[in-house]
Design a protein around this motif. Structure first.
Motif, PDB file in Angstrom:
ATOM      1  N   ALA A 107       0.831  -1.211   0.000  1.00  0.00           N
ATOM      2  CA  ALA A 107       0.000   0.000   0.000  1.00  0.00           C
ATOM      3  C   ALA A 107       0.858   1.251   0.000  1.00  0.00           C
ATOM      4  CB  ALA A 107      -0.930  -0.018   1.211  1.00  0.00           C
ATOM      5  N   ASN A 108       1.921   1.251   0.782  1.00  0.00           N
ATOM      6  CA  ASN A 108       2.805   2.413   0.830  1.00  0.00           C
ATOM      7  C   ASN A 108       3.609   2.566  -0.450  1.00  0.00           C
ATOM      8  OD1 ASN A 108       3.137   3.917   3.693  1.00  0.00           O
ATOM      9  ND2 ASN A 108       2.485   1.799   4.021  1.00  0.00           N
ATOM     10  N   GLU A 110       2.708   1.593  -3.498  1.00  0.00           N
ATOM     11  CA  GLU A 110       1.824   2.040  -4.575  1.00  0.00           C
ATOM     12  C   GLU A 110       1.562   3.539  -4.491  1.00  0.00           C
ATOM     13  OE1 GLU A 110      -1.616  -0.377  -4.273  1.00  0.00           O
ATOM     14  OE2 GLU A 110      -0.640  -2.190  -5.054  1.00  0.00           O
ATOM     15  N   SER A 111       1.511   4.058  -3.295  1.00  0.00           N
ATOM     16  CA  SER A 111       1.287   5.499  -3.145  1.00  0.00           C
ATOM     17  C   SER A 111       2.555   6.302  -3.391  1.00  0.00           C
ATOM     18  CB  SER A 111       0.753   5.796  -1.736  1.00  0.00           C
ATOM     19  OG  SER A 111       1.730   5.464  -0.755  1.00  0.00           O
TER      20      SER A 111
END
Length: 456
Positions: A107-108, A110-111
């Protein structure tokens, strides 16, 4: 007849003259060419431009790699923290901890907005020999280049390493909670939420290597020792009180002996008032039973005036080897380097109750509901050591034994804030000006106790 040299012809002389002139002109031209540096400057300038372009291009490529590495490092840090937080409450659930860590990493990343070729993340979750829990993450990949391809550097490798460590040792905590009348309503509901969350974080499931236990010490005008196995020795009034002073069984007041601020075993004062019911919720010994602790917290009610010094004293006794038999539990000695002891005191106001030698509120006390009214004739005429002084002295003695004293002021006055700060160990006072701030303070205390941090 002597031989003679024929005269030179005019044509021959002219030819030689032409050659001499040509040599002179060529010599001058070569000398001028050798002395002219305009061509070499241009050549050097062209080479410098080429080198500069390569340097700038390489800087752009390496800068991209560094930014990608930073994004990878941030994602790795978040991932190991997520794994460690899960392992705090479920040390044996390695599979779930790794699943959560991988999800947080992705998640981190991808951001972060960076493309990393061949990216791979590996986790190692272990318990170390000293009982500490360690979560490690190894990430690696490569970032494609744009300018350094001219020197056959088609990609730059990037990697990161993160580790989060949860220090482990035995934890013995006395949670001293203000349940005075001023705590009724949303304040008490918030306290219950905050205390329940703290119990969940501090008392971990796996107690096989290290133990974490909490004692609950609710207080208002007194502490209720009714459920402690004891025996709790008390002091009878002398002379005896008149008929309008009634004993409250289970409620205790202050000590009067010479060592009254220490944790030495001694008799304690009783509480006398206009009724025979101890309205304070009962104190509980050290326990690692989360359900029992939460049930006791849920049952708290708000009544009475404030005697923080009595609550602090019994919180101190709950951690003391001298009083362990009276509480019906075992405790580690103060000298045990593998055990951390915490005295957490939460109060929402100033002290309003202090006692004479044998359980009678003195004339500087605000009796309130203690005797069912505000009749000043119920107060004794003595003025003993002030409640504030007693609290400071008790905290000082607890700190001397190596106990970390943590205090929380919940919407308190400047005077109460100063007193609680003086009571606390260095940098261990939390000022909660709102319900949300109280919950956050208890969360910070739980994190402090668990000592979760990034080690790399």
């Amino acid at each position: 007849m002597s031989a003679s040299i024929p005269p030179r012809s005019a044509a021959s002389e002219n030819s030689r003259a032409v050659r001499r002139s040509l040599r002179r002109r060529l010599g001058r031209r070569f000398r001028r060419f050798g002395g002219d540096d305009r061509g070499s400057v241009a050549l050097i300038f062209a080479l410098l431009i080429l080198a500069l372009c390569l340097f700038v291009g390489a800087a752009v490529d390496f800068g991209s790699a560094l930014r990608a590495k930073a994004a990878m490092q941030g994602a790795s840090d978040a991932a190991v923290l997520a794994a460690a937080i899960h392992l705090k409450t479920a040390p044996s659930d390695i599979a779930t901890a790794e699943t959560k860590a991988r999800a947080v990493y992705l998640a981190n990343r991808e951001s972060g907005g960076f493309t990393i070729d061949g990216e791979d993340i590996r986790f190692t979750l272990t318990r170390e020999s000293d009982g500490a829990l360690m979560a490690e993450a190894f990430a690696e990949g490569a970032v494609a280049t744009h300018f350094t391809k001219v020197v056959h550097m088609n990609s730059l490798p990037v990697s990161s390493y993160s580790a989060a460590r949860i220090e482990r040792m035995n934890v013995e905590m006395a949670l001293v909670l203000d349940v005075t009348l001023s705590m009724q309503g949303s304040k008490l509901s918030t306290l219950k939420t905050a205390a329940t969350e703290l119990v969940k974080e501090v008392v971990w499931d796996d107690q096989s290597v290290w133990q974490s236990r909490i004692a609950l010490i609710p207080f208002s005008y007194s502490v209720n020792t009714s459920d402690l196995p004891g025996p709790i020795s008390t002091i009878a009034p002398s002379p005896s009180h008149s008929s309008d002073w009634k004993l409250q069984p289970g409620c205790v007041s202050e000590r009067t002996d010479a060592n009254r601020f220490s944790d030495t075993l001694a008799s304690v004062g009783r509480v006398y008032s206009g009724n025979t019911t101890c309205a304070v919720p009962r104190a509980r010994p050290l326990s690692n039973n989360i359900n029992t602790l939460n049930a006791n917290i849920s049952a708290l009610v708000a009544r009475g005036s404030t005697a923080t010094h009595i609550g602090a004293a019994w919180g101190y006794y709950a951690l003391s080897p001298n009083w362990a038999g009276r509480f019906g539990h075992t405790v580690k000695p103060y000298s045990d380097r593998d055990t951390a002891k915490y005295l957490v005191i939460m109060s929402d106001g100033e002290n309003t109750i202090q006692y004479c030698g044998h359980g009678r509120p003195d004339r500087n006390s605000s009796i309130g509901v203690l005797n069912g009214g505000t009749d000043d004739r119920k107060k004794a005429t003595c003025t003993g050591t002030s409640a504030d002084t007693q609290l400071r002295e008790i905290c000082t003695d607890a700190k001397r034994q190596g106990i970390e004293v943590i205090t929380v002021g919940f919407q308190v006055s400047n005077h109460a804030r100063t007193l609680l700060t003086q009571c606390a160990s260095p940098s261990s006072y939390y000022n909660a000006n709102s319900n949300a701030a109280l919950i956050q303070a208890f969360r910070d205390i739980a994190s402090r106790v668990n000592k979760l941090h990034l080690s790399h």
